[in-house]
Write an enzyme that holds these catalytic residues in place. Structure first.
Site, mmCIF file in Angstrom:
data_model
loop_
_atom_site.group_PDB
_atom_site.id
_atom_site.type_symbol
_atom_site.label_atom_id
_atom_site.label_comp_id
_atom_site.label_asym_id
_atom_site.label_seq_id
_atom_site.Cartn_x
_atom_site.Cartn_y
_atom_site.Cartn_z
ATOM 1 N N ASP A 56 0.843 -1.068 -0.203
ATOM 2 C CA ASP A 56 0.101 0.163 -0.098
ATOM 3 C C ASP A 56 0.847 1.223 0.094
ATOM 4 O O ASP A 56 0.481 1.835 0.301
ATOM 5 C CB ASP A 56 -0.648 0.074 1.189
ATOM 6 N N ASP A 108 -7.561 -6.884 13.303
ATOM 7 C CA ASP A 108 -7.565 -8.134 14.303
ATOM 8 C C ASP A 108 -7.818 -8.543 15.513
ATOM 9 O O ASP A 108 -8.442 -9.825 15.435
ATOM 10 C CB ASP A 108 -5.928 -8.668 14.623
#
Length: 534
Positions: free
Chosen positions: A136, A289
């Site tokens: 990214d 997460d």
């Protein structure tokens, strides 16, 4: 016009002090202290003592569980089936499941080679592993470097994919979600995630994947982190102490008792079926997460923590990077708790005790209470009782419980036990930012979705070849160098310490002066590694 008399504005009792500013403040303080300050401070003491007892019971409980785990030898290979995967003469490599290795990156100039090299060095049949680099990066130079590194490994026969996306939305969760959409992922059974600074040993998959293969109820296997730069500076030593407790105690307790803990975002192997059943990656908070772990747990999946399986990584060594990281790690869980508490309560797939553990122990005590009580009690309420002697804190709350909690926290890093006092002062300062972030997450305000990628230095600060250098003009930046919030609390604590020396009876001034000095050091940014601007 006739001059107004001061008696028309100020009460008669105030006239004698109208030219004495200190006397005026003293008079106002005396007027509001009894009816307002004292009752509020008494309530604050009760709340803080209650939170301290809750945290004390939680720490004591986890300590007892760890002792029992060690005594009775409840090792993972005794609780779950495990046997090594072996080559089959007839089946060949098909005895091994296909594993996807995801490496999300964002402008990782200093560490991209280490992580890609470590992933490509994993011991696993080459036709049963896919390395997926999710880049990214916004810096085109860095993107070219990462792509070139991937091509270099591909030329050696490694099945490595360099993936970029057109629109960077959802940060890390968005990148992982996009990576799972690739057609070749359909052939994969498991996915392992390594952040850009993580360096797994070659046998990582051979030790972790068999637990998933032989135990279909396990959805996640999490490895422990170890730190390559823990001795870089005092700040990294302090971080090591906190994170070692998290892995040695918190993760082990969750795995051994409820088969649940928060996924650490990296160095873990997921069963792809568990990710899909949980609804995939979501970017609604900055702890994607933990969000996935809670949702998967509510679907009935079990998690396993392997304390003996260690993965090297790097701690943030600049104070600015650490502050941003701690904001995300404190704000995200609080915001996730706000979003999921009712979903957890209404869930019918998990037991009542597991719900209580997730809501009360995992979220409320560890992610909210632990931050708030550290700051509010030791940096606000306790110093205020110096100025308001009518309010007292019992010794068991001010001294004994904090000491026991601190000792229990130290068990994770025995080598740093001599730094325990410095760790207390450091954690109290950081609790200021964690408390602020926790309230932002709970109230879903301001910086709730702020995501700043944690800067990692890699080899950037290692010695470079000596040679003539052009002199650089040092540029002082007020906003970068001074942290006004820390300096403000340094002044407040120093004033309370001076007042205790002059008028106090509890002798808290030693702690107050040391804590004030700690706030001052971090307020002037004299902590962590200093990286000179180029």
């Amino acid at each position: 016009m006739e001059r107004l008399s001061s008696t028309a504005i100020l009460p008669e009792s105030f006239q004698g002090t109208r030219d004495d500013i200190a006397g005026q403040f003293g008079f106002i303080w005396d007027q509001i202290k009894a009816p307002l300050i004292v009752p509020l401070l008494k309530v604050g003491v009760v709340i803080c003592l209650t939170m301290s007892v809750m945290l004390f019971i939680e720490r004591l409980y986890m300590g007892i569980v760890i002792i029992l785990v060690k005594l009775f030898g409840r090792k993972p290979d005794k609780r779950y089936k495990w046997e090594p995967l072996k080559d089959d003469v007839e089946m060949g490599n098909s005895a091994y499941p296909t594993v996807l290795v995801q490496i999300p990156m964002f402008n990782e100039k200093e560490v991209y080679q280490l992580s890609i090299g470590a992933a490509c060095g994993l011991s696993w049949p080459s036709d049963r592993i896919i390395i997926q680099v999710l880049d990214d990066s916004t810096d085109q130079t860095i993107k070219d470097m990462v792509q070139l590194e991937c091509q270099r490994w591909a030329s050696k026969g490694i099945n490595i994919k360099y993936e970029v996306r057109d629109k960077r939305t959802g940060y890390k969760a968005g990148a992982l979600k996009e990576g799972m959409k690739r057609s070749y992922v359909k052939n994969c059974d498991y996915v392992v995630i390594f952040d850009a600074d993580f360096q797994p040993e070659p046998d990582f998959l051979c030790r972790a994947v068999p637990f998933l293969v032989h135990n279909p109820e396990i959805g996640l296997v999490q490895a422990r982190w170890i730190f390559v730069n823990s001795d870089e500076c005092m700040m990294t030593r302090m971080q090591e102490m906190s994170l070692d407790y998290h892995f040695t105690v918190e993760q082990e307790v969750g795995s051994s008792t409820y088969a649940f803990f928060g996924f650490n975002g990296t160095a873990g192997v997921w069963r792809i079926a568990a990710i899909n059943e949980a609804g995939g990656w979501k970017d609604r908070t900055t702890v994607e997460d933990m969000d996935l772990a809670v949702r998967a747990s509510l679907k009935g999946w079990k998690f396993l923590y392997l304390g003996d399986l260690q993965v090297k990584n790097e701690l943030p060594s600049t104070f600015k990077a650490y502050r941003f990281q701690q904001h995300r790690w404190s704000c995200g869980p609080a915001n996730l708790f706000r979003k999921m508490v009712m979903e957890i309560i209404k869930n019918k797939k998990v037991t009542l005790w597991k719900k209580v553990y997730v809501i009360y122990s995992f979220f409320f005590v560890r992610k909210i209470i632990a931050h708030i009580v550290t700051f509010s009690f030791y940096c606000v309420v306790l110093p205020m009782t110096i100025l308001v002697p009518e309010v007292e804190i019992p010794k068991w709350g001010a001294v004994y419980i904090p000491c026991i909690i601190t000792i229990l926290n130290a068990v994770g890093t025995p080598r740093s036990i001599h730094l325990l006092f410095f760790w207390i002062l450091f954690e109290n300062v950081m609790s200021l930012h964690r408390t602020k972030a926790t309230f932002i997450g709970i109230l879903e305000a301001g910086r709730v979705n702020e995501w700043v990628v944690t800067e990692k230095l890699g080899d950037a600060l290692k010695a470079k070849p000596a040679g003539p250098k052009a002199p650089k003009k040092s540029r002082f930046r007020f906003g970068d160098r001074l942290n006004l919030l820390e300096l403000g609390f340094a002044a407040f604590l120093f004033f309370c310490g001076c007042y205790d020396v002059a008028n106090g009876k509890n002798r808290y001034f030693i702690y107050l002066f040391l804590q004030s000095f700690s706030f001052c050091i971090m307020g002037f940014n004299y902590v962590g590694t200093f990286v000179p601007s180029s």
